[in-house]
Motif scaffolding. Structure first.
Motif, short mmCIF file in Angstrom:
data_model
loop_
_atom_site.label_atom_id
_atom_site.label_comp_id
_atom_site.label_asym_id
_atom_site.label_seq_id
_atom_site.Cartn_x
_atom_site.Cartn_y
_atom_site.Cartn_z
N VAL A 168 10.42 0.90 1.62
CA VAL A 168 11.55 0.42 0.82
C VAL A 168 11.72 1.43 -0.32
O VAL A 168 10.76 1.76 -1.00
CB VAL A 168 11.24 -0.98 0.23
CG1 VAL A 168 12.40 -1.49 -0.60
CG2 VAL A 168 10.92 -1.97 1.35
N TYR A 188 -4.66 -3.76 2.25
CA TYR A 188 -3.28 -4.25 2.15
C TYR A 188 -2.75 -4.65 3.52
O TYR A 188 -2.21 -5.75 3.70
CB TYR A 188 -2.40 -3.16 1.52
CG TYR A 188 -0.92 -3.40 1.67
CD1 TYR A 188 -0.27 -4.36 0.89
CD2 TYR A 188 -0.17 -2.66 2.59
CE1 TYR A 188 1.10 -4.58 1.04
CE2 TYR A 188 1.20 -2.88 2.73
CZ TYR A 188 1.82 -3.83 1.96
OH TYR A 188 3.18 -4.06 2.10
N ASN A 207 11.58 -9.64 -9.38
CA ASN A 207 11.51 -8.45 -10.24
C ASN A 207 11.21 -7.19 -9.43
O ASN A 207 11.32 -6.08 -9.95
CB ASN A 207 10.39 -8.60 -11.28
CG ASN A 207 10.81 -9.45 -12.46
OD1 ASN A 207 11.99 -9.50 -12.80
ND2 ASN A 207 9.86 -10.12 -13.09
N ARG A 265 12.84 -9.28 -15.47
CA ARG A 265 13.05 -7.88 -15.88
C ARG A 265 14.29 -7.29 -15.23
O ARG A 265 14.52 -6.09 -15.32
CB ARG A 265 11.83 -7.03 -15.51
CG ARG A 265 10.56 -7.40 -16.23
CD ARG A 265 9.54 -6.27 -16.18
NE ARG A 265 9.33 -5.77 -14.84
CZ ARG A 265 8.50 -6.32 -13.95
NH1 ARG A 265 7.82 -7.40 -14.27
NH2 ARG A 265 8.36 -5.79 -12.75
N ASP A 275 4.24 -18.42 -10.29
CA ASP A 275 3.09 -17.72 -9.72
C ASP A 275 2.83 -18.30 -8.32
O ASP A 275 2.46 -19.48 -8.20
CB ASP A 275 1.88 -17.92 -10.64
CG ASP A 275 0.63 -17.22 -10.12
OD1 ASP A 275 0.66 -16.69 -8.99
OD2 ASP A 275 -0.37 -17.22 -10.85
N LEU A 281 12.74 -4.91 -3.60
CA LEU A 281 13.45 -5.65 -2.56
C LEU A 281 14.05 -6.93 -3.14
O LEU A 281 15.20 -7.28 -2.85
CB LEU A 281 12.49 -5.98 -1.42
CG LEU A 281 13.12 -6.53 -0.16
CD1 LEU A 281 14.13 -5.56 0.43
CD2 LEU A 281 12.04 -6.84 0.87
N THR A 335 1.56 -4.96 -3.63
CA THR A 335 2.08 -3.94 -2.71
C THR A 335 1.44 -2.56 -2.90
O THR A 335 1.66 -1.66 -2.09
CB THR A 335 3.61 -3.79 -2.89
OG1 THR A 335 3.87 -3.51 -4.26
CG2 THR A 335 4.34 -5.04 -2.45
N GLY A 383 6.16 -12.35 -13.79
CA GLY A 383 6.41 -12.13 -15.21
C GLY A 383 7.74 -12.74 -15.64
O GLY A 383 8.34 -13.54 -14.92
N LYS A 440 -1.65 -8.39 5.13
CA LYS A 440 -0.34 -8.73 5.70
C LYS A 440 -0.50 -9.31 7.11
O LYS A 440 0.21 -10.24 7.48
CB LYS A 440 0.55 -7.48 5.72
CG LYS A 440 1.05 -7.09 4.34
CD LYS A 440 1.88 -8.23 3.77
CE LYS A 440 2.78 -7.83 2.66
NZ LYS A 440 3.62 -8.94 2.19
N1 LIG Z 1 7.79 -1.12 -0.79
C1 LIG Z 1 7.63 -0.79 0.47
O1 LIG Z 1 7.76 0.38 0.86
C2 LIG Z 1 7.32 -1.87 1.50
C3 LIG Z 1 7.11 -1.47 2.82
C4 LIG Z 1 6.84 -2.45 3.76
C5 LIG Z 1 6.78 -3.78 3.38
N2 LIG Z 1 6.97 -4.13 2.09
C6 LIG Z 1 6.89 -5.56 1.75
O2 LIG Z 1 8.15 -5.98 1.21
C7 LIG Z 1 7.93 -6.92 0.16
C8 LIG Z 1 8.63 -6.46 -1.11
O3 LIG Z 1 8.13 -5.18 -1.50
P1 LIG Z 1 8.60 -4.47 -2.85
O4 LIG Z 1 8.37 -3.02 -2.69
O5 LIG Z 1 9.95 -4.97 -3.26
O6 LIG Z 1 7.51 -5.05 -3.84
P2 LIG Z 1 7.31 -4.73 -5.42
O7 LIG Z 1 8.42 -3.92 -5.95
O8 LIG Z 1 5.92 -4.27 -5.62
O9 LIG Z 1 7.47 -6.20 -6.02
C9 LIG Z 1 6.57 -7.20 -5.73
C10 LIG Z 1 6.80 -8.31 -6.73
O10 LIG Z 1 5.84 -9.34 -6.46
C11 LIG Z 1 5.66 -10.04 -7.66
N3 LIG Z 1 4.37 -10.71 -7.68
C12 LIG Z 1 3.13 -10.15 -7.61
N4 LIG Z 1 2.20 -11.11 -7.71
C13 LIG Z 1 2.86 -12.29 -7.81
C14 LIG Z 1 2.46 -13.63 -7.96
N5 LIG Z 1 1.15 -13.99 -8.00
N6 LIG Z 1 3.41 -14.60 -8.07
C15 LIG Z 1 4.70 -14.27 -8.04
N7 LIG Z 1 5.16 -13.01 -7.91
C16 LIG Z 1 4.24 -12.03 -7.81
C17 LIG Z 1 5.72 -9.01 -8.78
O11 LIG Z 1 6.33 -9.69 -9.84
P3 LIG Z 1 6.33 -9.21 -11.39
O12 LIG Z 1 7.00 -7.86 -11.36
O13 LIG Z 1 7.13 -10.27 -12.06
O14 LIG Z 1 4.89 -9.13 -11.83
C18 LIG Z 1 6.58 -7.88 -8.18
O15 LIG Z 1 7.81 -7.76 -8.82
C19 LIG Z 1 6.41 -7.09 0.05
O16 LIG Z 1 6.01 -8.20 0.79
C20 LIG Z 1 5.85 -5.84 0.67
O17 LIG Z 1 4.57 -6.07 1.22
C21 LIG Z 1 7.25 -3.20 1.14
#
Ligand SMILES: NC(=O)c1ccc[n+]([C@@H]2O[C@H](COP(=O)([O-])OP(=O)(O)OC[C@H]3O[C@@H](n4cnc5c(N)ncnc54)[C@H](OP(=O)(O)O)[C@@H]3O)[C@@H](O)[C@H]2O)c1
Length: 193
Positions: free
Chosen positions: A168, A141, A13, A40, A53, A16, A79, A37, A145
């Motif tokens: 991202v 955070y 959801n 979505r 989960d 990425l 995140t 969840g 990581k």
């Molecule tokens: N965004 C950035 O700029 C960025 C930068 C560097 C690295 N990263 C890394 O890249 C990865 C993806 O980032 P993103 O921005 O795509 O993340 P995001 O949009 O915040 O999505 C993270 C997802 O993790 C799911 N989640 C949270 N807790 C969970 C659990 N207990 N069990 C299963 N799913 C769970 C959530 O699901 P639900 O929506 O269903 O609750 C959410 O959709 C992460 O590892 C992040 O640390 C991101």
């Protein structure tokens, strides 16, 4: 389907996760999308989705038993950097302990584990960095990581990869949080109204 590869993706959801689902559909690869969840992402077919989960090891084992993935891509994480500062224990559960679950299950079933991490493992003072440069996380955070990376790095199981992405950004469906492009678009919309 065009190969024997079966990919289980966590966090489908998320931003990425949604983009990876799109690529897997385009490439006609067999996959199971999972997130915390309900689904979505209207682009992700409902028969390819289950709620899972990653902090619950039995939940992951059930999905792995049924789907028998050859690869897990872990994009699921807490995140929101501020939320991680406020909820340190939950951040540790999702970003570290859950990765331990995924690693153990991957090792038991000989599954390749691809784990998403971040450039925040570095302090930013001496970039550009090589992947082997010393880490120095500056937030809860970032530290979570680093801890998750070290689980993989110190493991006897070696069929894994860590991908450190930087910011991202982009558009997605029903995202739980915003990103730089969406902020800019909203700001421009407000100015033109
Ligand atoms: N965004 C950035 O700029 C960025 C930068 C560097 C690295 N990263 C890394 O890249 C990865 C993806 O980032 P993103 O921005 O795509 O993340 P995001 O949009 O915040 O999505 C993270 C997802 O993790 C799911 N989640 C949270 N807790 C969970 C659990 N207990 N069990 C299963 N799913 C769970 C959530 O699901 P639900 O929506 O269903 O609750 C959410 O959709 C992460 O590892 C992040 O640390 C991101």
């Amino acid at each position: 389907m065009v190969s024997d590869t079966r990919i289980l993706i966590t966090g489908s959801n998320g931003l990425l996760g949604q983009k990876i689902v799109m690529q897997l559909l385009r490439k006609r690869l067999d996959f199971l999308a999972t997130s915390l969840g309900s689904n979505r992402n209207p682009d992700c077919p409902s028969d390819r989705y289950v709620s899972m989960d990653i902090t619950n090891k039995e939940d992951i084992e059930k999905c792995v038993d049924v789907f028998q993935p050859t690869c897990i891509i872990n994009t699921a994480a807490m995140t929101n950097v501020d939320e991680c500062e406020d909820k340190v224990e939950l951040c540790h559960q999702i970003n570290v302990e859950a990765v331990h679950n995924l690693l153990e299950i991957s090792a038991e079933n000989n599954i390749q584990l691809i784990h998403l991490s971040t450039d925040f493992v570095f302090d930013g003072l001496n970039g550009p960095y090589k992947e082997t440069d010393e880490k120095n996380p500056l937030s809860v955070y970032a530290k979570s990581k680093v801890d998750s990376e070290e689980l993989l790095e110190k493991s006897d199981y070696k069929n894994w990869a860590i991908l450190r992405t930087i910011i991202v950004f982009g558009q997605g469906n029903n995202l739980s949080r915003s990103n730089i492009v969406l902020w800019a678009r909203e700001a421009l919309k407000k100015e033109t109204n």
